[in-house]
Write a protein that holds these residues in place. Structure first.
Motif, PDB file in Angstrom:
ATOM      1  N   GLU A 285       2.345   3.812   7.831  1.00  0.00           N
ATOM      2  CA  GLU A 285       1.635   4.625   6.847  1.00  0.00           C
ATOM      3  C   GLU A 285       2.550   5.015   5.695  1.00  0.00           C
ATOM      4  OE1 GLU A 285      -0.131   7.973   8.722  1.00  0.00           O
ATOM      5  OE2 GLU A 285      -1.541   6.786   9.925  1.00  0.00           O
ATOM      6  N   TRP A 286       3.766   5.362   6.029  1.00  0.00           N
ATOM      7  CA  TRP A 286       4.761   5.754   5.022  1.00  0.00           C
ATOM      8  C   TRP A 286       4.979   4.632   4.008  1.00  0.00           C
ATOM      9  CZ3 TRP A 286      10.190   4.229   4.743  1.00  0.00           C
ATOM     10  CH2 TRP A 286      10.963   5.004   3.874  1.00  0.00           C
ATOM     11  N   LEU A 287       5.003   3.405   4.462  1.00  0.00           N
ATOM     12  CA  LEU A 287       5.172   2.259   3.557  1.00  0.00           C
ATOM     13  C   LEU A 287       3.898   1.975   2.772  1.00  0.00           C
ATOM     14  CD1 LEU A 287       7.194  -0.197   5.848  1.00  0.00           C
ATOM     15  CD2 LEU A 287       8.049   0.980   3.821  1.00  0.00           C
ATOM     16  N   ASN A 288       2.757   2.044   3.437  1.00  0.00           N
ATOM     17  CA  ASN A 288       1.499   1.682   2.799  1.00  0.00           C
ATOM     18  C   ASN A 288       1.055   2.671   1.731  1.00  0.00           C
ATOM     19  OD1 ASN A 288       1.232  -0.649   4.335  1.00  0.00           O
ATOM     20  ND2 ASN A 288       0.108   0.388   5.967  1.00  0.00           N
ATOM     21  N   GLN A 289       1.537   3.909   1.811  1.00  0.00           N
ATOM     22  CA  GLN A 289       1.159   4.923   0.831  1.00  0.00           C
ATOM     23  C   GLN A 289       1.899   4.767  -0.499  1.00  0.00           C
ATOM     24  OE1 GLN A 289       1.949   8.559   2.942  1.00  0.00           O
ATOM     25  NE2 GLN A 289       0.072   8.409   4.184  1.00  0.00           N
ATOM     26  N   ARG A 290       2.859   3.888  -0.555  1.00  0.00           N
ATOM     27  CA  ARG A 290       3.673   3.730  -1.755  1.00  0.00           C
ATOM     28  C   ARG A 290       3.148   2.623  -2.658  1.00  0.00           C
ATOM     29  NH1 ARG A 290       8.637   6.273  -1.260  1.00  0.00           N
ATOM     30  NH2 ARG A 290       8.897   7.353   0.733  1.00  0.00           N
ATOM     31  N   THR A 291       3.493   2.731  -3.943  1.00  0.00           N
ATOM     32  CA  THR A 291       3.189   1.635  -4.854  1.00  0.00           C
ATOM     33  C   THR A 291       4.040   0.438  -4.464  1.00  0.00           C
ATOM     34  OG1 THR A 291       4.937   2.223  -6.426  1.00  0.00           O
ATOM     35  CG2 THR A 291       2.770   3.279  -6.721  1.00  0.00           C
ATOM     36  N   ARG A 292       3.663  -0.741  -4.925  1.00  0.00           N
ATOM     37  CA  ARG A 292       4.428  -1.931  -4.559  1.00  0.00           C
ATOM     38  C   ARG A 292       5.878  -1.829  -5.019  1.00  0.00           C
ATOM     39  NH1 ARG A 292       4.964  -6.728  -2.640  1.00  0.00           N
ATOM     40  NH2 ARG A 292       6.034  -8.380  -3.772  1.00  0.00           N
ATOM     41  N   ALA A 293       6.079  -1.364  -6.259  1.00  0.00           N
ATOM     42  CA  ALA A 293       7.445  -1.262  -6.792  1.00  0.00           C
ATOM     43  C   ALA A 293       8.280  -0.291  -5.957  1.00  0.00           C
ATOM     44  CB  ALA A 293       7.405  -0.816  -8.251  1.00  0.00           C
ATOM     45  N   ASP A 294       7.689   0.859  -5.610  1.00  0.00           N
ATOM     46  CA  ASP A 294       8.408   1.843  -4.806  1.00  0.00           C
ATOM     47  C   ASP A 294       8.661   1.306  -3.407  1.00  0.00           C
ATOM     48  OD1 ASP A 294       9.618   4.251  -4.197  1.00  0.00           O
ATOM     49  OD2 ASP A 294       7.739   5.192  -3.553  1.00  0.00           O
ATOM     50  N   ARG A 295       7.668   0.589  -2.874  1.00  0.00           N
ATOM     51  CA  ARG A 295       7.804   0.007  -1.536  1.00  0.00           C
ATOM     52  C   ARG A 295       8.971  -0.977  -1.492  1.00  0.00           C
ATOM     53  NH1 ARG A 295       5.084  -4.263   1.386  1.00  0.00           N
ATOM     54  NH2 ARG A 295       4.641  -3.653   3.539  1.00  0.00           N
ATOM     55  N   LEU A 296       9.092  -1.818  -2.504  1.00  0.00           N
ATOM     56  CA  LEU A 296      10.187  -2.784  -2.566  1.00  0.00           C
ATOM     57  C   LEU A 296      11.530  -2.068  -2.652  1.00  0.00           C
ATOM     58  CD1 LEU A 296       8.708  -5.519  -4.947  1.00  0.00           C
ATOM     59  CD2 LEU A 296       9.025  -5.654  -2.470  1.00  0.00           C
ATOM     60  N   ASN A 297      11.590  -0.992  -3.432  1.00  0.00           N
ATOM     61  CA  ASN A 297      12.839  -0.231  -3.539  1.00  0.00           C
ATOM     62  C   ASN A 297      13.224   0.375  -2.201  1.00  0.00           C
ATOM     63  OD1 ASN A 297      13.205  -0.743  -6.271  1.00  0.00           O
ATOM     64  ND2 ASN A 297      12.032   1.060  -6.918  1.00  0.00           N
TER      65      ASN A 297
ATOM     66  N   ARG B 299      14.456  -2.322   0.169  1.00  0.00           N
ATOM     67  CA  ARG B 299      15.756  -2.866  -0.234  1.00  0.00           C
ATOM     68  C   ARG B 299      16.897  -1.876  -0.007  1.00  0.00           C
ATOM     69  NH1 ARG B 299      14.893  -3.591  -5.482  1.00  0.00           N
ATOM     70  NH2 ARG B 299      15.807  -1.545  -5.939  1.00  0.00           N
ATOM     71  N   ASP B 300      16.677  -0.592  -0.282  1.00  0.00           N
ATOM     72  CA  ASP B 300      17.802   0.342  -0.407  1.00  0.00           C
ATOM     73  C   ASP B 300      17.917   1.387   0.696  1.00  0.00           C
ATOM     74  OD1 ASP B 300      18.366  -0.915  -2.830  1.00  0.00           O
ATOM     75  OD2 ASP B 300      17.119   0.479  -3.973  1.00  0.00           O
ATOM     76  N   THR B 301      16.865   1.666   1.439  1.00  0.00           N
ATOM     77  CA  THR B 301      16.876   2.839   2.316  1.00  0.00           C
ATOM     78  C   THR B 301      17.926   2.759   3.413  1.00  0.00           C
ATOM     79  OG1 THR B 301      14.521   3.210   1.911  1.00  0.00           O
ATOM     80  CG2 THR B 301      15.481   4.328   3.805  1.00  0.00           C
ATOM     81  N   ILE B 302      18.114   1.603   4.011  1.00  0.00           N
ATOM     82  CA  ILE B 302      19.118   1.494   5.085  1.00  0.00           C
ATOM     83  C   ILE B 302      20.515   1.736   4.532  1.00  0.00           C
ATOM     84  CG2 ILE B 302      20.178  -0.030   6.789  1.00  0.00           C
ATOM     85  CD1 ILE B 302      17.392   0.977   7.541  1.00  0.00           C
ATOM     86  N   GLN B 303      20.821   1.144   3.404  1.00  0.00           N
ATOM     87  CA  GLN B 303      22.144   1.373   2.811  1.00  0.00           C
ATOM     88  C   GLN B 303      22.348   2.850   2.484  1.00  0.00           C
ATOM     89  OE1 GLN B 303      23.137  -1.168  -0.467  1.00  0.00           O
ATOM     90  NE2 GLN B 303      25.044  -0.110  -0.907  1.00  0.00           N
TER      91      GLN B 303
ATOM     92  N   LEU C  68      11.279  -8.435   6.279  1.00  0.00           N
ATOM     93  CA  LEU C  68      11.351  -9.880   6.496  1.00  0.00           C
ATOM     94  C   LEU C  68      10.471 -10.617   5.493  1.00  0.00           C
ATOM     95  CD1 LEU C  68      12.218 -12.319   8.252  1.00  0.00           C
ATOM     96  CD2 LEU C  68      10.262 -11.810   9.730  1.00  0.00           C
ATOM     97  N   GLU C  69       9.256 -10.135   5.297  1.00  0.00           N
ATOM     98  CA  GLU C  69       8.327 -10.823   4.404  1.00  0.00           C
ATOM     99  C   GLU C  69       8.742 -10.712   2.936  1.00  0.00           C
ATOM    100  OE1 GLU C  69       4.551  -9.128   5.310  1.00  0.00           O
ATOM    101  OE2 GLU C  69       4.244 -10.384   7.100  1.00  0.00           O
ATOM    102  N   GLU C  70       9.291  -9.568   2.543  1.00  0.00           N
ATOM    103  CA  GLU C  70       9.608  -9.337   1.126  1.00  0.00           C
ATOM    104  C   GLU C  70      10.996  -9.824   0.731  1.00  0.00           C
ATOM    105  OE1 GLU C  70       7.528  -8.494  -0.991  1.00  0.00           O
ATOM    106  OE2 GLU C  70       5.942  -7.336  -0.028  1.00  0.00           O
ATOM    107  N   PHE C  71      11.974  -9.722   1.621  1.00  0.00           N
ATOM    108  CA  PHE C  71      13.357 -10.021   1.249  1.00  0.00           C
ATOM    109  C   PHE C  71      14.006 -11.134   2.070  1.00  0.00           C
ATOM    110  CE2 PHE C  71      12.644  -5.773  -0.405  1.00  0.00           C
ATOM    111  CZ  PHE C  71      13.210  -5.859  -1.675  1.00  0.00           C
TER     112      PHE C  71
END
Length: 280
Positions: free
Chosen positions: A8-20, A23-27, A52-55
């Motif tokens: 849900e946390w991922l799906n509530q975001r815009t695509r651009a925010d989701r990609l960010n 990409r960056d949250t683990i780091q 996996l699907e995006e990156f």
């Protein structure tokens, strides 16, 4: 990260925010020493599938490598190992993630991995679920599966730089970088006539040796020795018949009426000659 449901946390975001986020949250979590967020995401099927699907697989595996200093347990190491073991499938078919996880971890005793598998059951599309661990399980020693070439591997050798030379039933030689799982060179003797084409299967590579000057000598089902220059990716000489060829010059071949399968070849370091054994 306050929400309990990563999907849900991922799906509530815009695509651009989701990609960010992907990409960056683990780091960011690792840099902040935020073990809770790193563990939650790296054991979440929704996050793993989306990353996996995006990156792609390499970026996903890199996240587990980044998080290693934060954890002493085995859970994340096991998931990372499974992703590596499944690389030949997941690189081109990320939609098989759930099947690969269940096929390798169905009988796991780790609670967080069991939760990860249960999350995979929520997929809304059809997928194959194994009820038992029928694929290679973690801890087997397997690191990668190289499966980008549709022909059986019959021979192998390791180059000084760590690359692996594989000989195939098709007669091809392929040099692999096993760390990046990429093909570095592909060597194939040209087909020059209809007769060559009709007997192509007899070129199947059955044995390989590497000379001191990094030439590759192969033996084949047709009983011929082939000498390859890796720099030019060409044959040094036409296919040779014989059981005694000098290296590194490889200039003299004793012509023999041998046409049976070559089983093995080796280089004598004292005489600089190649010894070959054949089927009689």
């Amino acid at each position: 990260m306050k929400t309990k449901n990563v999907a849900e946390w991922l799906n509530q975001r815009t695509r651009a925010d989701r990609l960010n986020v992907l990409r960056d949250t683990i780091q960011q979590a690792v840099e902040a020493k935020n073990k809770r967020t790193a563990r939650k995401l790296l054991t979440s099927f929704a996050f793993i599938e989306a990353k996996l699907e995006e990156f792609g697989l390499d970026d996903l595996i890199a996240d587990y490598e980044l998080a290693k200093p934060l954890f002493t347990g085995k859970t994340l190491t096991i998931i990372q190992e499974i992703l590596r073991n499944s690389a030949n499938i997941l690189t081109n078919h990320p939609n098989q993630l759930a099947s690969q996880l269940w096929g390798r971890l169905a009988e796991t005793e780790y609670t967080k991995i069991q939760k990860l598998l249960n999350q995979a059951l929520e997929k809304s599309v059809p997928w194959f679920r194994s009820l038992k661990s029928t694929l290679t399980e973690p801890g087997s020693g397997l690191k990668w599966v190289l499966d980008d070439y549709k022909s059986p591997v019959l021979a192998s050798a390791i180059l000084p730089n760590g690359h692996v030379v594989l000989g195939y039933g098709s007669g091809d030689l392929i040099v692999w970088d096993i760390e990046s799982r990429t093909i570095v060179k592909r060597l194939r003797e040209p087909v020059t006539s209809f007769d060559d084409l009709s007997t192509e299967g007899r070129r199947a590579v059955t044995c390989i040796v590497i000379t001191d000057d990094c030439k590759v000598i192969t033996g084949s089902i047709d009983g011929l020795l082939r000498v390859w220059n890796l720099e030019t990716e060409q044959l040094v000489y036409p296919p040779l018949k014989g059981t005694d060829i000098e290296t590194p010059a490889l200039a003299e071949a004793k012509e023999m009426s041998i046409g049976n399968r070559l089983n093995s070849i080796s280089i004598d370091p004292d005489t600089n000659r190649v010894a070959a054994s054949y089927n009689d």
